[in-house]
Structure formats: C-alpha cells, structure tokens
Scaffold this motif. Structure first.
Motif, mmCIF file in Angstrom:
data_model
loop_
_atom_site.group_PDB
_atom_site.id
_atom_site.type_symbol
_atom_site.label_atom_id
_atom_site.label_comp_id
_atom_site.label_asym_id
_atom_site.label_seq_id
_atom_site.Cartn_x
_atom_site.Cartn_y
_atom_site.Cartn_z
ATOM 1 N N GLY A 149 6.824 -13.518 5.609
ATOM 2 C CA GLY A 149 7.842 -14.008 4.683
ATOM 3 C C GLY A 149 8.957 -14.750 5.400
ATOM 4 N N GLY A 150 9.203 -14.395 6.641
ATOM 5 C CA GLY A 150 10.322 -14.993 7.362
ATOM 6 C C GLY A 150 9.913 -15.862 8.537
ATOM 7 N N HIS A 151 8.636 -15.816 8.948
ATOM 8 C CA HIS A 151 8.225 -16.510 10.166
ATOM 9 C C HIS A 151 6.855 -17.141 10.036
ATOM 10 N N THR A 152 6.659 -18.249 10.769
ATOM 11 C CA THR A 152 5.332 -18.859 10.890
ATOM 12 C C THR A 152 5.231 -19.369 12.320
ATOM 13 N N ASP A 153 4.415 -18.728 13.114
ATOM 14 C CA ASP A 153 4.322 -19.058 14.537
ATOM 15 C C ASP A 153 2.874 -19.063 14.986
ATOM 16 N N ILE A 154 2.588 -19.922 15.977
ATOM 17 C CA ILE A 154 1.304 -19.831 16.691
ATOM 18 C C ILE A 154 1.618 -19.539 18.153
ATOM 19 N N VAL A 155 0.988 -18.500 18.684
ATOM 20 C CA VAL A 155 1.163 -18.178 20.103
ATOM 21 C C VAL A 155 -0.206 -18.033 20.753
ATOM 22 N N LEU A 156 -0.226 -18.288 22.051
ATOM 23 C CA LEU A 156 -1.456 -18.057 22.807
ATOM 24 C C LEU A 156 -1.272 -16.740 23.547
ATOM 25 N N MET A 157 -2.143 -15.784 23.220
ATOM 26 C CA MET A 157 -2.048 -14.473 23.848
ATOM 27 C C MET A 157 -3.039 -14.464 25.014
ATOM 28 N N ILE A 170 9.640 -25.412 11.415
ATOM 29 C CA ILE A 170 10.961 -25.963 11.723
ATOM 30 C C ILE A 170 11.903 -25.749 10.533
ATOM 31 N N ASP A 171 11.372 -25.215 9.425
ATOM 32 C CA ASP A 171 12.264 -24.888 8.300
ATOM 33 C C ASP A 171 11.790 -23.609 7.624
ATOM 34 N N ASP A 172 11.177 -23.696 6.431
ATOM 35 C CA ASP A 172 10.774 -22.472 5.722
ATOM 36 C C ASP A 172 9.505 -21.868 6.334
ATOM 37 N N ALA A 173 9.378 -20.551 6.205
ATOM 38 C CA ALA A 173 8.142 -19.877 6.614
ATOM 39 C C ALA A 173 7.095 -20.044 5.509
ATOM 40 N N ALA A 174 5.815 -19.859 5.867
ATOM 41 C CA ALA A 174 4.749 -20.034 4.875
ATOM 42 C C ALA A 174 4.938 -19.062 3.691
ATOM 43 N N GLY A 175 5.224 -17.801 3.984
ATOM 44 C CA GLY A 175 5.410 -16.803 2.913
ATOM 45 C C GLY A 175 6.604 -17.143 2.032
ATOM 46 N N GLU A 176 7.647 -17.635 2.687
ATOM 47 C CA GLU A 176 8.854 -18.036 1.959
ATOM 48 C C GLU A 176 8.519 -19.178 1.000
ATOM 49 N N ALA A 177 7.691 -20.133 1.456
ATOM 50 C CA ALA A 177 7.277 -21.254 0.611
ATOM 51 C C ALA A 177 6.473 -20.738 -0.577
ATOM 52 N N PHE A 178 5.537 -19.817 -0.327
ATOM 53 C CA PHE A 178 4.768 -19.209 -1.421
ATOM 54 C C PHE A 178 5.718 -18.563 -2.435
ATOM 55 N N ASP A 223 3.861 -27.519 15.199
ATOM 56 C CA ASP A 223 5.002 -27.290 14.304
ATOM 57 C C ASP A 223 4.553 -27.346 12.850
ATOM 58 N N PHE A 224 5.297 -26.625 12.027
ATOM 59 C CA PHE A 224 5.047 -26.616 10.583
ATOM 60 C C PHE A 224 6.338 -26.961 9.855
ATOM 61 N N SER A 225 6.191 -27.514 8.642
ATOM 62 C CA SER A 225 7.362 -27.736 7.790
ATOM 63 C C SER A 225 6.911 -27.523 6.350
ATOM 64 N N PHE A 226 7.546 -26.591 5.681
ATOM 65 C CA PHE A 226 7.124 -26.300 4.300
ATOM 66 C C PHE A 226 8.205 -26.577 3.254
ATOM 67 N N SER A 227 9.416 -26.963 3.698
ATOM 68 C CA SER A 227 10.481 -27.084 2.686
ATOM 69 C C SER A 227 10.289 -28.327 1.817
#
Ligand code: KG4
Ligand code: ZN
Length: 345
Positions: A149-157, A170-178, A223-227
């Motif tokens: 709801g608050g974050h959208t990140d891709i990391v390499l573990m 860079i703005d809204d998270a995916a869950g926030e957009a939903f 990067d993602f942008s959903f706003s």
C-alpha cells in the motif's frame, strides 16, 4: 531456533512463532480495518489505539496456539523461544511503538535478545516459509518485487542481508493507486484494491476503446509512476461513456503490465535465478498469473515464488522469517520506530 515476532506497523496487530525462519508454529492477526472503512481512510490515532487494545490478546493467543502445536505447557513456552523480533518501520509511528514496546517487554521479562526487522524486507520473506506442498528452495540472486500500500520497489537479493536496490516508484505505490482508483470508481472507500480487482476479473464485456497509459514502461530503468494513471482514470470515468468494470479492468491491466515487464527486465539484466513477489498487491490474481506465465515463457529456468494469500498482507510470520535470516540484533535503546524507513535502510 524459534523466534517470536510482532508486527504492528499499520492497522494489523500480529504475532507469530516460527522455527528456523521457515516453519510456522503459531500465528495470529487482528485488524482494525473495519474502523477505517467507516472513516474512509486510516486515522493514525485510531489505528494506534486499536494496536494498544489488541496487542496483549494477540500475543496471548499466539502463545496458546504455540503451546498446543508444540505439545507443551503454556507456562513453559518461554523456554522454547530464543529471540524476539519486531517491525521497526516503515509505518505509522503510533502503531509501530506499540509493537516495539511489547517486544521489548517480552525480551526483558524472558531475558531474550531482540531483533529489528524492516517491514518491507519482511514482505519478501513471506516466500521463505514452508507450505504443505513444498519447501521454497530459493536460489540467489533473486529479483524481488515488493508491492504494498505504501511502497513499490524492485531489489536484487544476492543473499540474505545482501540486497541491491534496482528501482521503485517515484510517486504513488501500486497498492495506493489501486485504492485511490477504487475510491474514484465507487468500488471501496478504504483498501478497495482487492474489490477493484474482483470487479475487473468478473467483467466479460468489450475492451475499452481508449487505453490507459503504461507509465515509464519503455524507460530503461526500474522506476514506476502511478499517479498519472489515476488522473487518466478520472478523465475516462468523467466521460460517463464506459462501464466501471471495463475501466477497472483496463486499469488493472496497465498496472500489472508495467510491474511484470519491469520485473522481466530485472531478470534479464541481472541474470536472476528466481523471482520473489511480496506485499499486499501480491494477492492480486492477475499479477500472480502474469508473472508466472511471462517469466516462464521467457526464462524457463527461473522460478517465480509467490506467497500464499494469507502471507501477502501484513503478518508476523514473514517478520519472524526475515529476523531469522538477517539476525539484526539491537540493544533496547537502539530499537525505536522508524516511520519513513525505506527498503534500502
Ligand atoms: O502490504 P500491505 O498489507 O500493507 C502495506 O504494507 O501497505 O498492502 C496493502 C495493499 C493495499 O493497497 C491493498 O489495496 C492492496 O495491498 N491489495 C490489493 C489486493 N489485495 C490487497 N491490490 C490489488 N489487488 C488485490 N487483490
Ligand atoms: Zn505491508
């Protein structure tokens, strides 16, 4: 090693006991979401008060469940717990502090060490739990997509405790957009994401003649942008020409396509051997299916790991697993809430 973990970062109060980071022994989750449905959004003060109300019964219930599943007397349970873990951020300060103080109290009373956990890393570890069907057997490096709801990140573990940040919203998270689009379309005032998704999947009518944007899809980064998408949905809805389920479907397709394509790009560029999905939006069926199908088509040797539905949203089982594999021990005065923590911290 058995860890008792507490998670209280937002509107869920959760406690769990997990063996060696993979074996769930007991788990309990209480939620104050119903209160926030009434107000149409989370009121931090209300969430914190509910955390205070729920924390003791939730811990108590977890201990009783564990004594039953381990076949031991409830009075002896503390002898079987080796460490206490707690979420320290990100989240609401008032909510986080309730779990942190409860964890410190248990650690003090039982003379056990305390482990700090980043909530977002916890979401990734929902994939490390054994299920009835399989042991995860995750191979590194793994590309992890955390969508909450608050974050959208891709990391390499690259290994436990060795993460490389690839990109994020860079703005809204995916869950926030939903959730914002669900509200806009009248599909739910609070956490309407799941309802929007259900509406979209039930729609069998014609496709929208107008497409919504796929933001940053063709940029060579993670990067993602959903706003902007939310504004585009509003423009479509305001025309009053299209059925709401058709708009919901096109919106879901746009978000899922961008999330899936950027994950494919991460796998290709990093030569990841697995994909790990985590966070509340990983409960989304289209995202689950598309990731499995598209990764499977393009990279047949890469395994996509997706948590069971009950470990997609906030819980303490994943927090206990993250604590076991990272063992970030802290002294009492160094365990404080960090509301704005990021996945890089
Ligand atoms: O991880 P989570 O429980 O809480 C945070 O850490 O933020 O994520 C909650 C988010 C909410 O935005 C909720 O609407 C979204 O996950 N969500 C979904 C679905 N189920 C939950 N979004 C899309 N489709 C779903 N099925
Ligand atoms: Zn979460």
């Amino acid at each position: 090693m058995k860890i008792l973990a507490i998670e209280s970062s937002c509107d869920e109060t959760a406690c769990a006991i997990v063996g060696n980071g993979t074996k769930e022994i007991a788990s309990e989750v209480a939620s104050s979401a119903d209160m926030h449905h009434i107000t149409g959004g989370i009121v931090p003060e209300v969430a914190a008060r509910k955390q205070v109300e729920y924390i003791v019964p939730v811990v108590d219930s977890t201990l009783h469940k564990a004594s039953e599943s381990l076949g031991i007397n409830i009075k002896d349970i503390k002898e079987h717990i080796d460490a206490i873990a707690v979420t320290v951020g990100p989240g609401l300060a008032g909510s986080l502090i309730v779990g942190i103080e409860a964890a410190k109290s248990l650690a003090l009373a039982w003379g056990r060490p305390i482990i700090a956990v980043n909530h977002l890393i916890g979401h990734i570890y929902a994939n490390f739990l054994e299920t009835d069907k399989e042991t995860p057997g995750i191979r590194f490096p793994a590309a992890a997509l955390v969508v909450s709801g608050g974050h959208t990140d891709i990391v390499l573990m690259k290994d436990h405790g060795n993460l490389e940040y690839l990109g994020g919203t860079i703005d809204d998270a995916a869950g926030e957009a939903f959730d914002k689009v669900a509200r806009l379309l009248g599909l739910g005032m609070y956490l309407g994401g799941a309802n929007l998704s259900r509406t979209a999947s039930e729609y069998t009518g014609v496709e929208l003649p107008e497409k919504l944007p796929r933001s940053l899809l063709h940029q060579n980064n993670y990067d993602f942008s959903f706003s902007g998408l939310k504004t585009a949905v509003k423009r479509l809805a305001d025309k009053n020409m299209y059925p709401v389920p058709a708009i919901a479907k096109e919106f879901e397709e746009s978000v899922v396509e961008v999330l899936t394509e950027k994950t494919l790009k991460a796998v290709e560029n990093t030569k990841a051997k697995s994909v790990l999905l985590g966070g509340g939006v990983s409960a989304n069926r289209k995202l689950r299916n598309d990731l499995i199908n598209k990764v499977g088509e393009k990279f047949p040797d890469v395994v996509v790991h997706i948590p069971p539905f009950r470990l997609c949203t906030d819980n303490a089982v994943s927090i206990a697993s993250a604590a076991y594999f990272n063992q970030n021990y802290k002294t009492f005065d160094n365990i404080t809430p960090n509301p704005s923590m990021t996945i890089k911290d």
